[in-house]
Every structure is written in C-alpha cells, then in structure tokens.
Design a protein around this motif. Structure first.
Motif, mmCIF file in Angstrom:
data_model
loop_
_atom_site.group_PDB
_atom_site.id
_atom_site.type_symbol
_atom_site.label_atom_id
_atom_site.label_comp_id
_atom_site.label_asym_id
_atom_site.label_seq_id
_atom_site.Cartn_x
_atom_site.Cartn_y
_atom_site.Cartn_z
ATOM 1 N N VAL A 64 0.670 -1.269 0.086
ATOM 2 C CA VAL A 64 -0.036 0.164 0.108
ATOM 3 C C VAL A 64 0.840 1.338 -0.106
ATOM 4 O O VAL A 64 0.858 2.374 -0.599
ATOM 5 C CB VAL A 64 -1.002 0.110 1.278
ATOM 6 C CG1 VAL A 64 -1.701 1.373 1.492
ATOM 7 C CG2 VAL A 64 -2.009 -1.174 1.032
ATOM 8 N N GLY A 65 2.009 1.334 0.707
ATOM 9 C CA GLY A 65 2.982 2.359 0.760
ATOM 10 C C GLY A 65 3.339 2.684 -0.742
ATOM 11 O O GLY A 65 3.557 3.927 -1.090
ATOM 12 N N THR A 66 3.919 1.556 -1.188
ATOM 13 C CA THR A 66 4.487 1.720 -2.649
ATOM 14 C C THR A 66 3.392 2.445 -3.647
ATOM 15 O O THR A 66 3.833 3.119 -4.487
ATOM 16 C CB THR A 66 4.945 0.242 -3.029
ATOM 17 O OG1 THR A 66 5.920 -0.188 -2.269
ATOM 18 C CG2 THR A 66 5.652 0.431 -4.541
ATOM 19 N N ALA A 67 1.968 1.707 -3.538
ATOM 20 C CA ALA A 67 1.170 2.352 -4.430
ATOM 21 C C ALA A 67 0.978 3.643 -4.130
ATOM 22 O O ALA A 67 0.725 4.593 -5.166
ATOM 23 C CB ALA A 67 -0.214 1.328 -4.381
ATOM 24 N N VAL A 68 0.804 4.370 -2.844
ATOM 25 C CA VAL A 68 0.518 5.543 -2.443
ATOM 26 C C VAL A 68 1.665 6.533 -2.964
ATOM 27 O O VAL A 68 1.544 7.585 -3.462
ATOM 28 C CB VAL A 68 0.379 5.682 -0.814
ATOM 29 C CG1 VAL A 68 0.342 7.168 -0.555
ATOM 30 C CG2 VAL A 68 -1.121 4.923 -0.687
ATOM 31 N N GLY A 69 2.990 6.035 -2.810
ATOM 32 C CA GLY A 69 4.052 6.553 -3.437
ATOM 33 C C GLY A 69 4.106 6.886 -4.898
ATOM 34 O O GLY A 69 4.293 7.937 -5.329
ATOM 35 N N ILE A 70 3.690 5.804 -5.572
ATOM 36 C CA ILE A 70 3.663 5.859 -7.003
ATOM 37 C C ILE A 70 2.548 6.948 -7.457
ATOM 38 O O ILE A 70 2.564 7.785 -8.633
ATOM 39 C CB ILE A 70 3.355 4.409 -7.755
ATOM 40 C CG1 ILE A 70 4.698 3.694 -7.530
ATOM 41 C CG2 ILE A 70 3.136 4.607 -9.405
ATOM 42 C CD1 ILE A 70 4.460 2.382 -8.106
ATOM 43 N N CYS A 71 1.441 6.833 -6.689
ATOM 44 C CA CYS A 71 0.247 7.920 -7.065
ATOM 45 C C CYS A 71 0.867 9.249 -6.876
ATOM 46 O O CYS A 71 0.423 10.151 -7.394
ATOM 47 C CB CYS A 71 -1.121 7.559 -6.241
ATOM 48 S SG CYS A 71 -1.680 5.881 -7.040
ATOM 49 N N GLY A 72 1.249 9.426 -5.497
ATOM 50 C CA GLY A 72 1.717 10.637 -5.397
ATOM 51 C C GLY A 72 2.930 11.350 -6.418
ATOM 52 O O GLY A 72 2.827 12.423 -6.634
#
Length: 91
Positions: free
Chosen positions: A21-29
C-alpha cells in the motif's frame, strides 16, 4: 483500546500489506506531482490560466516522451521473457 489495535495491525504478517500500500501511494503521489509540475495542460497559477489554450507541441512531446517510456522502448513487452521462451519454444 489502542493496545488491542496495535496488536492487531502491527504483526509481522501485515508488513507486506503496508509495504504494498505504501508503494502504491508513493507511485500515485509521484504521478500527481509530475502532472501538476510538468504537464503542459495543467496550469496552477492564475497568470498561466489566463493564457488559454496554447499550441505548444514541443512541450507536450517532451512531457509524453518521459524517461520510463524511453527506457522501455525497443524492449520486449514480456515480464519474464526467458521463462516464456523456455515454455513456448520447442527445442
């Protein structure tokens, strides 16, 4: 209450979920910042919005041809080409 929540969510089994989830949020950001800062169609300031529609094809081409696209151009579209060749090529 807080200790039961910590015991429930901070177990080693949950770490991969947090990482994913942290990786996905980082990519979206990262994509959000990229669009706001470098997209030629997005104008944040009032002065830039007043300019209207610009036919700025060179800037659009620079935005569309980013580093990741240049890196993968000419490469195989397979995730694991050696495994795919092993199972599909009759030797």
């Amino acid at each position: 209450m807080a200790s039961s929540t910590m015991k429930r969510w901070l177990r080693p089994e949950v770490y991969p979920l947090f990482l994913t989830v942290g990786t996905a949020v980082g990519i979206c950001g990262m994509q959000l910042v990229r669009n706001i800062c470098t997209n030629p169609d997005v104008r944040v300031t009032k002065e830039n919005r007043a300019a209207g529609v610009l036919d700025n094809f060179a800037e659009g081409e620079r935005y569309a041809e980013h580093g990741v696209r240049k890196f993968v151009r000419g490469r195989s579209h397979e995730i694991m080409p050696s495994i795919n060749k092993f199972f599909t090529d009759p030797n």
